[in-house]
Design a protein around this motif. Structure first.
Motif, PDB file in Angstrom:
ATOM      1  N   ARG A 170     -11.850 -54.892 -28.687  1.00 23.58           N
ATOM      2  CA  ARG A 170     -10.703 -55.680 -29.137  1.00 23.58           C
ATOM      3  C   ARG A 170      -9.778 -55.989 -27.973  1.00 23.58           C
ATOM      4  O   ARG A 170      -9.624 -55.188 -27.051  1.00 23.58           O
ATOM      5  CB  ARG A 170      -9.915 -54.918 -30.214  1.00 23.58           C
ATOM      6  CG  ARG A 170     -10.315 -55.199 -31.637  1.00 23.58           C
ATOM      7  CD  ARG A 170     -11.655 -54.664 -31.990  1.00 23.58           C
ATOM      8  NE  ARG A 170     -11.984 -54.941 -33.397  1.00 23.58           N
ATOM      9  CZ  ARG A 170     -13.100 -54.536 -33.955  1.00 23.58           C
ATOM     10  NH1 ARG A 170     -13.995 -53.871 -33.274  1.00 23.58           N
ATOM     11  NH2 ARG A 170     -13.344 -54.831 -35.235  1.00 23.58           N
ATOM     12  N   ARG A 171      -9.158 -57.161 -28.046  1.00 18.96           N
ATOM     13  CA  ARG A 171      -8.154 -57.580 -27.074  1.00 18.96           C
ATOM     14  C   ARG A 171      -6.954 -58.100 -27.846  1.00 18.96           C
ATOM     15  O   ARG A 171      -7.103 -58.631 -28.949  1.00 18.96           O
ATOM     16  CB  ARG A 171      -8.696 -58.669 -26.151  1.00 18.96           C
ATOM     17  CG  ARG A 171      -9.872 -58.247 -25.303  1.00 18.96           C
ATOM     18  CD  ARG A 171     -10.398 -59.396 -24.456  1.00 18.96           C
ATOM     19  NE  ARG A 171     -11.579 -59.000 -23.725  1.00 18.96           N
ATOM     20  CZ  ARG A 171     -11.573 -58.377 -22.542  1.00 18.96           C
ATOM     21  NH1 ARG A 171     -10.408 -58.125 -21.962  1.00 18.96           N
ATOM     22  NH2 ARG A 171     -12.679 -58.035 -21.946  1.00 18.96           N
ATOM     23  N   GLY A 172      -5.797 -57.936 -27.259  1.00 19.24           N
ATOM     24  CA  GLY A 172      -4.598 -58.365 -27.965  1.00 19.24           C
ATOM     25  C   GLY A 172      -3.595 -59.061 -27.073  1.00 19.24           C
ATOM     26  O   GLY A 172      -3.569 -58.856 -25.853  1.00 19.24           O
ATOM     27  N   ASN A 173      -2.788 -59.908 -27.687  1.00 25.21           N
ATOM     28  CA  ASN A 173      -1.580 -60.417 -27.053  1.00 25.21           C
ATOM     29  C   ASN A 173      -0.469 -59.435 -27.395  1.00 25.21           C
ATOM     30  O   ASN A 173      -0.282 -59.089 -28.571  1.00 25.21           O
ATOM     31  CB  ASN A 173      -1.239 -61.808 -27.571  1.00 25.21           C
ATOM     32  CG  ASN A 173      -2.301 -62.831 -27.202  1.00 25.21           C
ATOM     33  OD1 ASN A 173      -3.062 -62.642 -26.248  1.00 25.21           O
ATOM     34  ND2 ASN A 173      -2.362 -63.913 -27.955  1.00 25.21           N
ATOM     35  N   VAL A 174       0.233 -58.966 -26.402  1.00 25.10           N
ATOM     36  CA  VAL A 174       1.233 -57.925 -26.632  1.00 25.10           C
ATOM     37  C   VAL A 174       2.563 -58.319 -26.014  1.00 25.10           C
ATOM     38  O   VAL A 174       2.623 -59.134 -25.074  1.00 25.10           O
ATOM     39  CB  VAL A 174       0.772 -56.559 -26.054  1.00 25.10           C
ATOM     40  CG1 VAL A 174      -0.588 -56.164 -26.591  1.00 25.10           C
ATOM     41  CG2 VAL A 174       0.736 -56.579 -24.528  1.00 25.10           C
ATOM     42  N   ARG A 175       3.614 -57.761 -26.559  1.00 19.39           N
ATOM     43  CA  ARG A 175       4.954 -57.918 -26.011  1.00 19.39           C
ATOM     44  C   ARG A 175       5.459 -56.541 -25.611  1.00 19.39           C
ATOM     45  O   ARG A 175       5.457 -55.619 -26.425  1.00 19.39           O
ATOM     46  CB  ARG A 175       5.901 -58.520 -27.048  1.00 19.39           C
ATOM     47  CG  ARG A 175       5.676 -59.976 -27.353  1.00 19.39           C
ATOM     48  CD  ARG A 175       6.647 -60.483 -28.404  1.00 19.39           C
ATOM     49  NE  ARG A 175       6.420 -59.848 -29.705  1.00 19.39           N
ATOM     50  CZ  ARG A 175       7.324 -59.148 -30.380  1.00 19.39           C
ATOM     51  NH1 ARG A 175       8.537 -58.947 -29.885  1.00 19.39           N
ATOM     52  NH2 ARG A 175       7.032 -58.642 -31.561  1.00 19.39           N
ATOM     53  N   ILE A 176       5.897 -56.403 -24.375  1.00 18.99           N
ATOM     54  CA  ILE A 176       6.552 -55.160 -23.969  1.00 18.99           C
ATOM     55  C   ILE A 176       7.897 -55.094 -24.678  1.00 18.99           C
ATOM     56  O   ILE A 176       8.658 -56.065 -24.664  1.00 18.99           O
ATOM     57  CB  ILE A 176       6.723 -55.092 -22.449  1.00 18.99           C
ATOM     58  CG1 ILE A 176       5.338 -55.030 -21.773  1.00 18.99           C
ATOM     59  CG2 ILE A 176       7.570 -53.891 -22.046  1.00 18.99           C
ATOM     60  CD1 ILE A 176       5.388 -55.054 -20.274  1.00 18.99           C
ATOM     61  N   ILE A 177       8.163 -53.985 -25.324  1.00 15.20           N
ATOM     62  CA  ILE A 177       9.377 -53.874 -26.137  1.00 15.20           C
ATOM     63  C   ILE A 177      10.296 -52.796 -25.582  1.00 15.20           C
ATOM     64  O   ILE A 177       9.864 -51.877 -24.878  1.00 15.20           O
ATOM     65  CB  ILE A 177       9.038 -53.568 -27.612  1.00 15.20           C
ATOM     66  CG1 ILE A 177       8.226 -52.271 -27.726  1.00 15.20           C
ATOM     67  CG2 ILE A 177       8.273 -54.724 -28.244  1.00 15.20           C
ATOM     68  CD1 ILE A 177       7.940 -51.845 -29.161  1.00 15.20           C
ATOM     69  N   ASP A 178      11.567 -52.937 -25.910  1.00 11.88           N
ATOM     70  CA  ASP A 178      12.534 -51.910 -25.548  1.00 11.88           C
ATOM     71  C   ASP A 178      12.223 -50.663 -26.363  1.00 11.88           C
ATOM     72  O   ASP A 178      11.994 -50.722 -27.566  1.00 11.88           O
ATOM     73  CB  ASP A 178      13.954 -52.377 -25.860  1.00 11.88           C
ATOM     74  CG  ASP A 178      14.356 -53.567 -25.012  1.00 11.88           C
ATOM     75  OD1 ASP A 178      13.865 -53.662 -23.873  1.00 11.88           O
ATOM     76  OD2 ASP A 178      15.133 -54.408 -25.499  1.00 11.88           O
ATOM     77  N   HIS A 179      12.198 -49.549 -25.684  1.00  9.62           N
ATOM     78  CA  HIS A 179      11.951 -48.298 -26.377  1.00  9.62           C
ATOM     79  C   HIS A 179      13.243 -47.492 -26.347  1.00  9.62           C
ATOM     80  O   HIS A 179      14.278 -47.962 -25.908  1.00  9.62           O
ATOM     81  CB  HIS A 179      10.794 -47.557 -25.702  1.00  9.62           C
ATOM     82  CG  HIS A 179      10.211 -46.449 -26.514  1.00  9.62           C
ATOM     83  ND1 HIS A 179      10.044 -46.529 -27.879  1.00  9.62           N
ATOM     84  CD2 HIS A 179       9.750 -45.234 -26.161  1.00  9.62           C
ATOM     85  CE1 HIS A 179       9.512 -45.415 -28.320  1.00  9.62           C
ATOM     86  NE2 HIS A 179       9.330 -44.608 -27.296  1.00  9.62           N
ATOM     87  N   TRP A 180      13.163 -46.270 -26.836  1.00  7.87           N
ATOM     88  CA  TRP A 180      14.367 -45.446 -26.854  1.00  7.87           C
ATOM     89  C   TRP A 180      15.006 -45.385 -25.469  1.00  7.87           C
ATOM     90  O   TRP A 180      14.321 -45.148 -24.481  1.00  7.87           O
ATOM     91  CB  TRP A 180      14.013 -44.028 -27.263  1.00  7.87           C
ATOM     92  CG  TRP A 180      13.334 -43.895 -28.592  1.00  7.87           C
ATOM     93  CD1 TRP A 180      13.511 -44.684 -29.698  1.00  7.87           C
ATOM     94  CD2 TRP A 180      12.385 -42.891 -28.965  1.00  7.87           C
ATOM     95  NE1 TRP A 180      12.739 -44.224 -30.729  1.00  7.87           N
ATOM     96  CE2 TRP A 180      12.042 -43.128 -30.316  1.00  7.87           C
ATOM     97  CE3 TRP A 180      11.813 -41.818 -28.298  1.00  7.87           C
ATOM     98  CZ2 TRP A 180      11.132 -42.335 -30.999  1.00  7.87           C
ATOM     99  CZ3 TRP A 180      10.910 -41.022 -28.964  1.00  7.87           C
ATOM    100  CH2 TRP A 180      10.575 -41.278 -30.298  1.00  7.87           C
ATOM    101  N   PRO A 181      16.294 -45.570 -25.374  1.00  8.89           N
ATOM    102  CA  PRO A 181      16.959 -45.443 -24.073  1.00  8.89           C
ATOM    103  C   PRO A 181      16.989 -43.983 -23.624  1.00  8.89           C
ATOM    104  O   PRO A 181      16.897 -43.064 -24.454  1.00  8.89           O
ATOM    105  CB  PRO A 181      18.367 -45.961 -24.358  1.00  8.89           C
ATOM    106  CG  PRO A 181      18.577 -45.690 -25.813  1.00  8.89           C
ATOM    107  CD  PRO A 181      17.232 -45.885 -26.465  1.00  8.89           C
ATOM    108  N   PRO A 182      17.112 -43.746 -22.314  1.00 12.03           N
ATOM    109  CA  PRO A 182      17.260 -42.361 -21.845  1.00 12.03           C
ATOM    110  C   PRO A 182      18.445 -41.694 -22.536  1.00 12.03           C
ATOM    111  O   PRO A 182      19.539 -42.261 -22.589  1.00 12.03           O
ATOM    112  CB  PRO A 182      17.501 -42.520 -20.341  1.00 12.03           C
ATOM    113  CG  PRO A 182      16.880 -43.839 -20.006  1.00 12.03           C
ATOM    114  CD  PRO A 182      17.084 -44.711 -21.205  1.00 12.03           C
TER     115      PRO A 182
END
Length: 198
Positions: free
Chosen positions: A107-119
């Motif tokens: 499988r291959r995907g189009n992905v978006r890097i997302i903001d995760h929990w801040p430090p």
């Protein structure tokens, strides 16, 4: 604006790696051996490490949860058992927006890097989560060693490692990872650890 990436190879697993984590894997299926060769040949080759959705359909590609981790291969070895051993490091949280399949089922995907929990600084009332995590590393050296830097003082980092280690179902992890911070996860994990030690 979140950065979009296309044609990222996806690796659905029952075990999970999150940003900042390291996972060792044994690869035997030809499609995933091909995947490893492909990403290792690229300067910035990455794999989408996905959570397997046991309620989804493989035919419809709904067996892959949308929140995943972009990871890179940091080591590999040809094992005595004939399998390929790789070590991956989680880099960025991402969301999978579209999935397609190669002829061999990769499988291959189009992905978006997302903001995760801040430090987030670890509140004193949750110090036991850091202490217990170091005990786990000492008891199971194959997981790595307890860090000697400021990561042990970060609630977000500690929560991510516990979510990797504990047998929490993927649906719950997906729900927690969608939260804007790790506060809810801190409460959730603290309850689990306290229950297990009673």
């Amino acid at each position: 604006m979140h950065r979009a990436l296309t044609n990222i190879p996806l690796f659905p697993l029952s075990g999970h790696v999150l940003p900042g984590g390291v996972m060792r894997l044994r690869i035997f299926e030809p499609r995933y051996i091909r995947m490893v060769r492909e990403v290792c040949a690229q300067d910035d080759g990455r794999i989408g490490m996905c959570m397997f959705n046991e309620h989804g359909s493989i035919e419809a590609n709904s067996h892959i949860h949308p929140i995943a981790t972009l990871a890179r291969v940091i080591d590999f070895e040809h094992r005595d058992d004939g399998l390929l051993g790789i070590t991956v490091e989680g880099m960025d949280a991402c969301q999978i927006d579209a999935i397609k399949s190669d002829s061999d089922g990769l499988r291959r995907g189009n992905v978006r890097i997302i903001d995760h929990w801040p430090p987030t600084e670890l509140p004193p009332q949750f110090q036991h989560l850091a202490d217990r995590l170091c005990q786990v590393y000492a008891e199971y050296p194959e997981l790595g060693s307890c860090p000697g830097d400021d990561r042990l003082g970060r609630a977000d980092w500690i929560c991510q490692r516990w979510l990797e280690l504990l047998p929490v179902n993927a649906e719950t992890k997906q729900e927690l990872l969608r939260e804007p911070s790790c506060e809810r996860t801190l409460d959730y994990l603290s309850g689990l650890i306290n229950e297990s030690e009673q």
